[in-house]
Design a protein around this motif. Structure first.
Motif, PDB file in Angstrom:
ATOM      1  N   GLU A 196       0.767  -1.241  -0.094  1.00 38.03           N
ATOM      2  CA  GLU A 196      -0.111  -0.118   0.121  1.00 38.03           C
ATOM      3  C   GLU A 196       0.902   1.235   0.124  1.00 38.03           C
ATOM      4  N   SER A 354     -12.768   1.866   3.250  1.00 37.70           N
ATOM      5  CA  SER A 354     -11.680   1.460   2.973  1.00 37.70           C
ATOM      6  C   SER A 354     -11.352   0.731   1.588  1.00 37.70           C
ATOM      7  N   LYS A 378      -9.803   4.919   4.963  1.00 33.56           N
ATOM      8  CA  LYS A 378      -8.489   4.323   4.841  1.00 33.56           C
ATOM      9  C   LYS A 378      -8.102   3.955   3.634  1.00 33.56           C
TER      10      LYS A 378
END
Ligand SMILES: C=C(OP(=O)(O)O)C(=O)O
Ligand SMILES: [Mg+2]
Length: 401
Positions: A196, A354, A378
């Motif tokens: 990520e 998310s 997120k």
């Protein structure tokens, strides 16, 4: 509402270089929407089923597209998603694949929005949405299933809770990411990045706490607003009953020890957010931790709830967690994700929209977060597939979508 006239599916790359499903939905009146499915690495056991992209596409072409084209209206999301569920015929989307389902569901929403001329967040959330924004949780340091030979805890997340605007929050998270790099260089700790875009140094969790604490404090001083931090422990990945509990590099913690360890971390670092601190089957452990620290931090269920109203309902009954992570591909459609959000909101559970560790440039979740007035989103701190969502939030704030 606008009748669906064509659905096109193709394999495209995700950020890990794997194939994923992209959908185009075309409608009467020239409506058009395109969306792609993300993909997890630390997936929950109870998630809807992702099929290999080619298989998901073949199954959806055979079973779903005939029930959509000329049959349902983009803009009537419940109708679209009910048709997907009927075409699938299972309770976990293993028939057509949750990846085909979510890509079509999101593309249909965009096609519906395109005909009305409303931005997606207003199409989904109503005309008055767009004045309040989620706080972005930025992944700064990580390991677990997202990087080899790095921290045991999967994600250390900056939480710029005092930011006056979403764009200042997003730039603050990027600055924390940069500051951590500087600290790692000073400490002579070379680091690549995880899936990520978070730094993935070969350090233990204790050192990561020290570094992230130092970086958030330094950037908070520079920008003049409060920046806290939080965690995604992704504890289901650590839990091994045969080993006696949660397996860390240097120790094994029983459930009681894990609850105590996390509660101590929340108090010591004044953590704003703790996701999946316990195994995905341990409602009781979640409830115990929530009882201890739920008044001062968000205890969030990701693998625990998998965006599923049944599992969230069980959690609400038992007082397990006080917030839910929302990942549309965990449950298969936008309608199902909205149901989970509505149940959460009715019961004073926060919701955190998310990304997944495997992502594309699709920015639907930025709109979903604004549409549902999510307190948090997120979606990383840096990396193109992450900034696709962050920059979309900046555009929404700037009224430029
Ligand atoms: C984003 C996450 O990772 P993944 O997509 O691998 O489940 C997570 O666990 O919250
Ligand atoms: Mg998680």
């Amino acid at each position: 509402m606008t009748l669906v006239t064509d659905v096109r599916l193709r394999r495209v790359l995700d950020s890990r270089g794997n194939a994923t499903v992209e959908a185009d939905v075309l409608t009467e009146e020239g409506g058009f929407g395109r969306a792609a499915a993300p993909s997890g690495a630390s997936t929950g056991e109870y998630e809807a089923i992702e099929l290999p992209a080619a298989e998901a596409i073949a199954k959806a072409r055979e079973d779903a597209i005939p029930r959509l084209v000329g049959e349902v209206h983009a803009g009537n999301q419940r109708e679209v998603d009910a048709a997907l569920a009927a075409a699938d015929g299972t309770d976990d989307f293993s028939g057509i694949g949750a990846n085909s389902a979510v890509a079509i569901s999101m593309a249909a929403a965009k096609a519906g929005a395109s005909v009305t001329g409303a931005p997606l967040y207003q199409h989904l959330g109503g005309t008055f949405r767009g004045n309040t924004f989620p706080i972005p949780l930025g992944n700064i340091v990580g390991g677990g299933e997202h990087a080899a030979d790095a921290t045991d805890i999967q994600e250390f997340l900056a939480a710029p809770v005092g930011a006056p605007s979403v764009s200042e929050a997003i730039f603050a998270n990027a600055a924390v990411h940069g500051k951590v790099h500087d600290i790692l260089v000073d400490r002579d700790e070379p680091a690549g990045k995880g899936d990520e875009g978070a730094w993935a140094p070969s350090i233990d969790d204790a050192e990561a706490f020290e570094i992230v604490d130092e970086a958030t404090t330094a950037v908070a001083d520079e920008v003049g607003f409060e920046i806290r931090f939080g965690l995604d422990v992704a504890a289901a990945e650590m839990y091994d009953e045969d080993e006696g509990g949660y397996v860390y590099s240097d120790t094994v913690r029983s459930t009681e020890e894990q609850v105590e360890y996390i509660a101590d971390l929340v108090r010591e670092y004044d953590l704003k957010y703790v996701e999946d601190p316990l195994d995905e089957d341990d409602y009781e452990g979640f409830a115990d931790l929530t009882e201890q620290v739920g008044d001062r931090t968000l205890v969030c269920g990701d693998d625990l709830f998998v965006t599923n109203t049944d599992r969230l309902g069980d959690g609400i009954q038992q007082g397990a967690a006080n917030s839910i992570l929302i990942k549309p591909n965990q449950i298969g459609t936008l309608s199902d994700a909205f149901d989970a959000i509505e149940l959460a909101v009715e019961n004073a559970y926060g919701h955190v929209v998310s990304h997944r560790s495997g992502e594309t440039e699709d920015a639907t979740i930025a709109h979903l977060a604004v549409a549902t007035d999510a307190p948090f989103i997120k979606t990383g701190a840096v990396a193109g597939e992450r900034t696709a969502k962050l920059n979309e939030l900046i555009r929404i704030e700037d009224n430029a979508v």
